[in-house]
Enzyme design. Sequence first.
Site, PDB file in Angstrom:
ATOM      1  N   ASP A 190       0.958  -1.186  -0.220  1.00 46.64           N
ATOM      2  CA  ASP A 190       0.022   0.089  -0.063  1.00 46.64           C
ATOM      3  C   ASP A 190       0.884   1.343   0.081  1.00 46.64           C
ATOM      4  O   ASP A 190       1.949   1.255   0.275  1.00 46.64           O
ATOM      5  CB  ASP A 190      -0.847   0.117   1.156  1.00 46.64           C
ATOM      6  CG  ASP A 190      -0.243   0.099   2.418  1.00 46.64           C
ATOM      7  OD1 ASP A 190       0.670  -0.751   2.703  1.00 46.64           O
ATOM      8  OD2 ASP A 190      -0.427   1.079   3.485  1.00 46.64           O
ATOM      9  N   GLU A 249       0.337  -0.658   5.848  1.00 43.75           N
ATOM     10  CA  GLU A 249       1.229   0.116   6.618  1.00 43.75           C
ATOM     11  C   GLU A 249       1.072   1.553   6.748  1.00 43.75           C
ATOM     12  O   GLU A 249       1.315   2.145   7.620  1.00 43.75           O
ATOM     13  CB  GLU A 249       2.477  -0.443   6.213  1.00 43.75           C
ATOM     14  CG  GLU A 249       3.918  -0.013   6.937  1.00 43.75           C
ATOM     15  CD  GLU A 249       4.346   1.311   7.076  1.00 43.75           C
ATOM     16  OE1 GLU A 249       4.838   1.841   7.693  1.00 43.75           O
ATOM     17  OE2 GLU A 249       3.917   1.904   5.781  1.00 43.75           O
TER      18      GLU A 249
END
Length: 480
Positions: free
Chosen positions: A119, A185
């Site tokens: 991500d 994250e």
Amino acid sequence: MTSSPTAMPQNPSARPSPGFAGNSSTEDLRTAIDASFGQTLEQLKGLVAIPGIAWPSFDREPLERSAEAVADLLRGVGLDNVQILACDKPDGTPGGPAVVARRPAADGRPTILLYAHHDVQPTGDTGLWETEPFTAVEKDGRLYGRGAADDKAGIMAHVAAYAAVSEVLGSALGLGVTFFFEGEEEAGSPTFRSFLEENRELLRADVIVVADSSNWKVGVPALTTSLRGLVDGTIEVQVLEHAVHSGMYGGPVLDAPTLLSRLIATLHDDGGNVAIKGLVAKDTAAVDLPEEDYRADASVLDGVRLAGSGSIASRLWTKPALSIIGFDAPSVDAASNTLLPRARAKFSLRLAPGQVPAEAMDAVRRHVEANAPFGARVTFTPGESGNPFLTDTSSPAASLAMWALGEAWGVPAVETGIGGSIPFIADLTELYPDVQILVTGVEDPDSRAHSANESLHLGDFRKAILAEALLLVRINEQGL
């Protein structure tokens, strides 16, 4: 971090050593990596094109597509056991999709877990970008695009290193390898702890490589050996039951913003050092940063004096740093002539390695309560906390990593710290207390992760792949 160290520590692990990963095998790995580097770069560009953002306000579909693309990459290097897994958040909504793949270890061989995240951060103001954020563009030896460095390059470093090792070693590869590519994250890893607990045995390893940090500068590799911890919270000052007219009542009593400002001023001494008793502080950084480089990287205005004492690197890595990151009071445009009854500020305190977060939080509480100005009512509300991290640099894995980095770059690697925190590392160390954790990365001081014009230095990216391949070969050969 910034560039140009003023001193290079001696690194015995960077000396040539016998065994499989000598000059001939280093060249075998280098040849394999170079032959596939064009494909690696195209695969990275393909990942950059997927705007997988885990923030709740963004469409989840690209994040799911990003996980599928990463899973396909792992299947493409011969891994059959590839899963996309997720845990629910406390509110019942799904967490980010993580990609997990495993190659079981041969009998008696260790297992290494390779971590990165797929991500990315939102783009921010696209007007600040010189290229399209989700179109990877090569320019002057760098690859530009959101996630090009943080952290899709970390994924590709893991995948490409494993592919090269598999090609060179063939059936001699007995090392267990687990890939764990997180999908949330940049949103604060809200389900990381529960994900670890649910998949504890699936992710168990002897060594964990977290490819989410930076090198010292272009051309000089680094192993990140310390991370600061974090506590935050709010401080509220109240002096009146309600607001009153500043002309009618001003003078005998000071307003809440003024008194809160006086309280905040006690948090640092006249030199800018954190003045809270009981906090760990060490001036032990192995390398230092030139002041002019720090000023340039941090955009410090001319004439502004730097705060604190000791080396700049220690002030960034091994000493506490306290900032006021929020302040509640009426805006200037909405201000009226009243004495404000209360004001509130949010603090963020970075903790030196070795500091227990709960003790630091108590130290802040004691300080603000003891320094209540003019008898004002002070309310302290604790917030989040995270543990600092310190690598055991004498561990076999750390020694091998320093050797591999030096071998790949052709110069000794340095041990560096990071002023920020990676909170999930504390979860890893708590659930796997015997694991050796290595924090590496593909970024450099000009990568601008999280900012506009994020980029990756392609020459150092290639070397990072080689360094990890050498580490895998050496652990496969020697064990731990």
